[in-house]
Write a protein that holds these residues in place. Structure first.
Motif, PDB file in Angstrom:
ATOM      1  N   THR A 168      -4.581   9.960   2.881  1.00 41.12           N
ATOM      2  CA  THR A 168      -5.534   9.674   1.877  1.00 41.12           C
ATOM      3  C   THR A 168      -5.208   8.960   0.607  1.00 41.12           C
ATOM      4  O   THR A 168      -3.984   8.660   0.375  1.00 41.12           O
ATOM      5  CB  THR A 168      -5.742  11.411   1.138  1.00 41.12           C
ATOM      6  N   ASP A 169      -6.074   7.987   0.245  1.00 46.52           N
ATOM      7  CA  ASP A 169      -5.839   6.932  -0.737  1.00 46.52           C
ATOM      8  C   ASP A 169      -5.890   7.542  -2.288  1.00 46.52           C
ATOM      9  O   ASP A 169      -6.044   8.968  -2.323  1.00 46.52           O
ATOM     10  CB  ASP A 169      -7.014   5.875  -0.675  1.00 46.52           C
ATOM     11  N   SER A 170      -5.659   6.862  -3.153  1.00 43.94           N
ATOM     12  CA  SER A 170      -5.308   7.315  -4.441  1.00 43.94           C
ATOM     13  C   SER A 170      -6.655   8.160  -5.231  1.00 43.94           C
ATOM     14  O   SER A 170      -6.779   8.735  -6.167  1.00 43.94           O
ATOM     15  CB  SER A 170      -4.883   6.041  -5.511  1.00 43.94           C
ATOM     16  N   LYS A 171      -8.018   7.599  -4.343  1.00 45.98           N
ATOM     17  CA  LYS A 171      -9.212   8.266  -4.715  1.00 45.98           C
ATOM     18  C   LYS A 171      -9.621   9.519  -4.064  1.00 45.98           C
ATOM     19  O   LYS A 171     -10.603   9.985  -4.134  1.00 45.98           O
ATOM     20  CB  LYS A 171     -10.468   6.976  -4.514  1.00 45.98           C
TER      21      LYS A 171
ATOM     22  N   MET B 263       0.849  -1.249   0.082  1.00 47.17           N
ATOM     23  CA  MET B 263      -0.081   0.164  -0.048  1.00 47.17           C
ATOM     24  C   MET B 263       0.691   1.035  -0.216  1.00 47.17           C
ATOM     25  O   MET B 263       0.444   2.300  -0.855  1.00 47.17           O
ATOM     26  CB  MET B 263      -0.929  -0.071   1.104  1.00 47.17           C
ATOM     27  N   VAL B 264       1.956   1.446   0.547  1.00 48.87           N
ATOM     28  CA  VAL B 264       2.924   2.412   0.985  1.00 48.87           C
ATOM     29  C   VAL B 264       3.556   2.678  -0.523  1.00 48.87           C
ATOM     30  O   VAL B 264       3.544   3.947  -0.848  1.00 48.87           O
ATOM     31  CB  VAL B 264       3.847   2.270   1.923  1.00 48.87           C
ATOM     32  N   PHE B 265       3.994   1.952  -1.024  1.00 50.68           N
ATOM     33  CA  PHE B 265       4.791   1.902  -2.285  1.00 50.68           C
ATOM     34  C   PHE B 265       4.124   1.747  -3.610  1.00 50.68           C
ATOM     35  O   PHE B 265       4.436   2.074  -4.663  1.00 50.68           O
ATOM     36  CB  PHE B 265       6.181   0.907  -2.437  1.00 50.68           C
ATOM     37  N   GLU B 266       2.786   1.289  -3.659  1.00 53.15           N
ATOM     38  CA  GLU B 266       1.987   1.243  -4.801  1.00 53.15           C
ATOM     39  C   GLU B 266       0.446   1.710  -4.620  1.00 53.15           C
ATOM     40  O   GLU B 266      -0.257   1.641  -5.730  1.00 53.15           O
ATOM     41  CB  GLU B 266       1.972  -0.239  -5.378  1.00 53.15           C
ATOM     42  N   GLY B 267       0.395   2.271  -3.559  1.00 52.30           N
ATOM     43  CA  GLY B 267      -1.114   2.453  -3.434  1.00 52.30           C
ATOM     44  C   GLY B 267      -1.539   4.000  -3.635  1.00 52.30           C
ATOM     45  O   GLY B 267      -2.520   4.418  -3.391  1.00 52.30           O
ATOM     46  N   GLY B 268      -0.517   4.906  -4.010  1.00 56.20           N
ATOM     47  CA  GLY B 268      -1.062   6.215  -4.410  1.00 56.20           C
ATOM     48  C   GLY B 268      -1.388   7.129  -3.193  1.00 56.20           C
ATOM     49  O   GLY B 268      -2.313   7.897  -3.547  1.00 56.20           O
ATOM     50  N   LEU B 269      -0.642   6.872  -2.013  1.00 55.60           N
ATOM     51  CA  LEU B 269      -1.143   7.577  -0.872  1.00 55.60           C
ATOM     52  C   LEU B 269      -0.834   9.198  -0.805  1.00 55.60           C
ATOM     53  O   LEU B 269       0.266   9.455  -1.361  1.00 55.60           O
ATOM     54  CB  LEU B 269      -0.592   6.861   0.182  1.00 55.60           C
ATOM     55  N   THR B 270      -1.508   9.833  -0.368  1.00 56.35           N
ATOM     56  CA  THR B 270      -1.133  11.174   0.002  1.00 56.35           C
ATOM     57  C   THR B 270      -1.123  11.273   1.313  1.00 56.35           C
ATOM     58  O   THR B 270      -1.923  11.050   2.431  1.00 56.35           O
ATOM     59  CB  THR B 270      -2.017  12.142  -0.484  1.00 56.35           C
ATOM     60  N   VAL B 271       0.264  11.622   1.947  1.00 53.03           N
ATOM     61  CA  VAL B 271       0.692  11.675   3.728  1.00 53.03           C
ATOM     62  C   VAL B 271       0.672  13.048   3.974  1.00 53.03           C
ATOM     63  O   VAL B 271       1.850  13.609   3.244  1.00 53.03           O
ATOM     64  CB  VAL B 271       1.759  10.763   3.739  1.00 53.03           C
ATOM     65  N   GLN B 272       0.057  13.553   4.736  1.00 58.64           N
ATOM     66  CA  GLN B 272       0.191  14.846   5.262  1.00 58.64           C
ATOM     67  C   GLN B 272       1.089  14.691   6.710  1.00 58.64           C
ATOM     68  O   GLN B 272       0.513  14.068   7.495  1.00 58.64           O
ATOM     69  CB  GLN B 272      -0.990  15.653   5.675  1.00 58.64           C
ATOM     70  N   THR B 273       2.168  15.398   7.085  1.00 56.37           N
ATOM     71  CA  THR B 273       2.950  15.180   8.036  1.00 56.37           C
ATOM     72  C   THR B 273       2.643  16.387   8.932  1.00 56.37           C
ATOM     73  O   THR B 273       2.496  17.428   8.725  1.00 56.37           O
ATOM     74  CB  THR B 273       4.459  14.743   7.826  1.00 56.37           C
TER      75      THR B 273
END
Length: 729
Positions: free
Chosen positions: A569-572, A362-372
């Protein structure tokens, strides 16, 4: 190697001939073939778009010569084999229409016609992105396929035109399978005696990429590809197919999809692509490694110009556009933005948290948007505070962590000075001896037990204490061999008196100190040994733990779990995780206030005077044995910051750094002060608030381990004030 390039649309035969000569192409008739660059990689049936090359060609032209010689030797036999194989196929093509062809070729493979709806769903790998609190992009995270999927509105027409011109000229005329292309390529291959030209359309390439085994090279696979392509064209529009294709294919340099490719080579969005840039990207698809603009710029430009010629011949651009575009120079971004990482120690820490939460796929292929939670300005201030203090070659390293005490947000984390040299994050992974900075937990345990720090006295003198269960006595001395006789616990804290705290540890018990430290935020393994009160730990602690634990004092005894991630957030675009403040009442507000007031006095006039701010602040110094580690941990009501100084590669003594011995009250306190005085402006000034319910002391407490006064001559010649001792430390 030949490939069809029709010039039927050119109104000027002389102009057509000139374009062909410019690009070393051979012009036949309007439906004939045009020679493409001889260095292009060949694949059976022309199925090459979207496939990553398996190896880099080091001598393409020499390889081509050898291949032609081998082809000539076996040309006759291959021609015979191909003729036998293709003869019935050609007959079928000539006799059937497009729909009948799709069904019967599939029937030739097997009884069951492959159906598009029966194919397994395909989830394309997408690149994840990590952002700082202010929206700054910190890093991309991706696996083998670096891809960002974009909508049709973000893919410019010039990119689609370039793709159609070079990969599938009749794209808008066929229904997924180009019957003219099949016939033409079959005749060409029969004439050449080998596989010289393919007939895969864009739609066929797309279904091949999505649903079929790309490693299989056979007529069976080609028939399946044709059948599925015909079905796909009945379910999707031409533009939708182009959009999906351009989000799928491989452009070289680990770039999948047009968005990533545009960023990789030009560091811009696809909407900003120029004509020559779009043509260059379209030209990469056939052989991404051979045509790499970074590795083979000349060949890449030649291929780009071939694409431009195709675009002109098919009416996508004018001759003036063609001429200007072919004359343009190659202009690439200096480096791919996907190789750049801002704040690498932070990114590595966040990445590990994400993997623990969602797993690697999920981390490397899931298209996540990560807000730190990381504040880039604070990162710069922290690095400047360290760099301006330890600024000479051979100086020790430093780590710093700053946490908002009420939210647990990690707003700054400096884990080292050079990530390329050492990827070990000293701020989060480093486990070093905290020295006297751990006395704070012994003091907290004592106050929690009801010991009055202002009215409980121990003798400050060299000690030999008997520890239950130990054969050897515990020999204790204080830094600088400075002793003061009868000393209250609060005075001993400001002087960082080891001998007083050793007696206190036996009264409080090591088990209680361990319990308090863990409740407040220490997560490393702690052994219940009395030496823990002096910072004598078996495994050590990290700056992140110390900042979190000291933050519990700043937050009126409430421990808030530290976090570096605000939301995911996921890719959608759906929020799949959001940080929540998780806190527990680790110690009572009354205990936290008593300890805080003593540590506040320590900053004003004890060992921590170099950390003093122009507003209420509290903190404690720490110096490990033989000056191998030095700490300052301090806080204001809203922020808690821990600073460590030392050599990460080994336990190296810091006896001469810029001419002084490094203690917690020296460089760590200086770094802490430089950083905090810059960031506190973002927070309103507050005082440490007294609790609603004050601490109740045990007036019956009497030490069981306090030693009697000694007349040892090792007492100091004269007492030192806390401020004098602070300068010494």
């Amino acid at each position: 190697m030949s490939r069809r390039l029709g010039f039927a649309s050119l109104s000027d035969p002389k102009l057509s001939l000139r374009i062909c000569i410019e690009h070393q192409l051979t012009l036949h008739d309007a439906r004939g073939r045009v020679e493409r660059p001889t260095d292009a990689r060949r694949r059976p049936f022309g199925y090459n778009a979207g496939i990553m090359p398996k190896s880099r060609s080091t001598n393409r032209r020499a390889r081509l010569v050898r291949r032609r010689r081998r082809t000539q030797r076996r040309g006759t036999s291959q021609a015979l084999v191909i003729a036998l194989v293709m003869a019935p196929f050609l007959a079928m093509i000539l006799g059937l229409g497009a729909v009948t062809l799709g069904l019967q070729t599939a029937a030739a493979v097997g009884r069951d016609v492959p159906r598009l709806e029966d194919q397994e769903g395909v989830v394309l790998a997408e690149t994840s992105r990590i952002y700082a609190a202010d929206g700054t992009l910190l890093a991309y995270l991706h696996g083998v396929e670096n891809r960002t999927i974009i909508g049709h509105e973000r893919i410019p027409k010039v990119m689609k035109d370039a793709l159609v011109a070079i990969e599938d000229e009749r794209y808008y005329q066929h229904n997924g399978v180009d019957l003219q292309g099949v016939l033409r390529s079959s005749l060409v291959n029969l004439q050449a005696g080998t596989v010289e030209e393919g007939f895969s359309t864009i739609t066929m390439q797309l279904v091949g990429n999505l649903y079929l085994d790309r490693r299989e090279v056979s007529l069976t696979r080609k028939f399946r590809e044709m059948t599925l392509a015909w079905q796909l064209e009945t379910k999707m529009s031409k533009d939708e197919i182009l959009d999906q294709y351009l989000n799928t294919v491989y452009f070289g340099s680990n770039a999948y999809g047009v968005q990533t490719a545009t960023r990789t080579y030009f560091d811009k969005d696809p909407g900003a692509l120029t004509l020559p840039e779009a043509a260059l990207l379209a030209g990469l698809l056939q052989a991404p490694t051979d045509y790499s603009p970074r590795n083979n710029p000349d060949l890449s430009v030649e291929r780009r110009n071939v694409v431009l010629a195709r675009m002109y011949s098919n009416g996508f651009i004018t001759y003036d556009q063609y001429r200007d575009a072919t004359a343009s120079k190659l202009q690439l971004a200096e480096a791919s933005p996907y190789t750049k990482v801002q704040e690498p120690y932070v990114v590595a820490y966040v990445r590990k948290q994400l993997i623990d939460m969602f797993g690697e796929d999920m981390v490397f292929e899931g298209g996540l948007t990560v807000q730190t939670t990381i504040e880039p300005r604070y990162q710069v201030l922290a690095q400047e505070a360290i760099g301006s203090t330890l600024d000479r070659e051979g100086d020790p390293s430093a780590a710093l962590v700053c946490i908002e005490t009420r939210t647990g947000h990690i707003v700054a984390m400096v884990g080292g000075s050079d990530y390329d040299s050492s990827k070990f994050n000293l701020a989060a992974q480093g486990r070093r001896q905290p020295g006297s900075a751990f006395k704070t937990f012994a003091l907290t345990a004592a106050v929690e037990q009801g010991i009055d720090p202002y009215n409980t006295y121990y003798e400050s003198q060299p000690l030999e204490l008997d520890i239950p269960g130990s054969r050897e006595p515990w020999r204790v001395k204080t830094f600088g061999n400075s002793y003061y006789g009868s000393t209250s616990l609060s005075q001993a804290t400001l002087r960082s008196d080891n001998t007083v705290y050793a007696q206190l540890a036996l009264d409080v018990t090591a088990e209680r100190i361990v319990d308090v430290a863990m409740r407040m935020g220490i997560t490393s393994t702690l052994n219940a040994n009395p030496a823990i009160a002096l910072g004598g730990l078996t495994y050590g602690v990290s700056p992140l733990e110390m900042a979190s634990a000291y933050g519990t004092l700043a937050n009126s005894g409430r421990r808030v779990l530290p976090t570096s991630i605000l939301s995911v957030t996921d890719s959608k675009g759906k929020v799949i995780w959001e940080a929540e403040t998780r806190e527990t009442q680790a110690i009572t507000p009354g205990v936290a206030y008593v300890v805080t007031k003593i540590l506040e006095a320590n900053v004003r006039g004890g060992t921590g005077t170099r950390a003093r701010l122009d507003r209420p602040a509290a903190g404690k110094t720490g110096t490990a044995q033989n000056y191998q580690d030095a700490w300052f941990c301090g806080y204001i009501p809203q922020l808690s910051t821990a600073v460590w100084v030392g050599h990460p590669e080994a336990q190296i003594e810091m006896r001469n750094v810029h001419g002084i011995r490094v203690t917690g009250g020296s460089y760590p306190a200086i770094i802490w002060n430089k950083f905090m005085r810059e960031v506190i402006g973002d927070y309103p000034e507050e005082s440490f608030q007294p609790p609603a319910v004050p601490v109740t002391y045990d007036r019956t407490f009497k030490s069981k381990f306090a030693v009697r006064p000694t007349t040892s001559p090792r007492a100091p010649r004269r007492p030192q004030s806390p401020s004098e001792e602070a300068r010494a430390r």
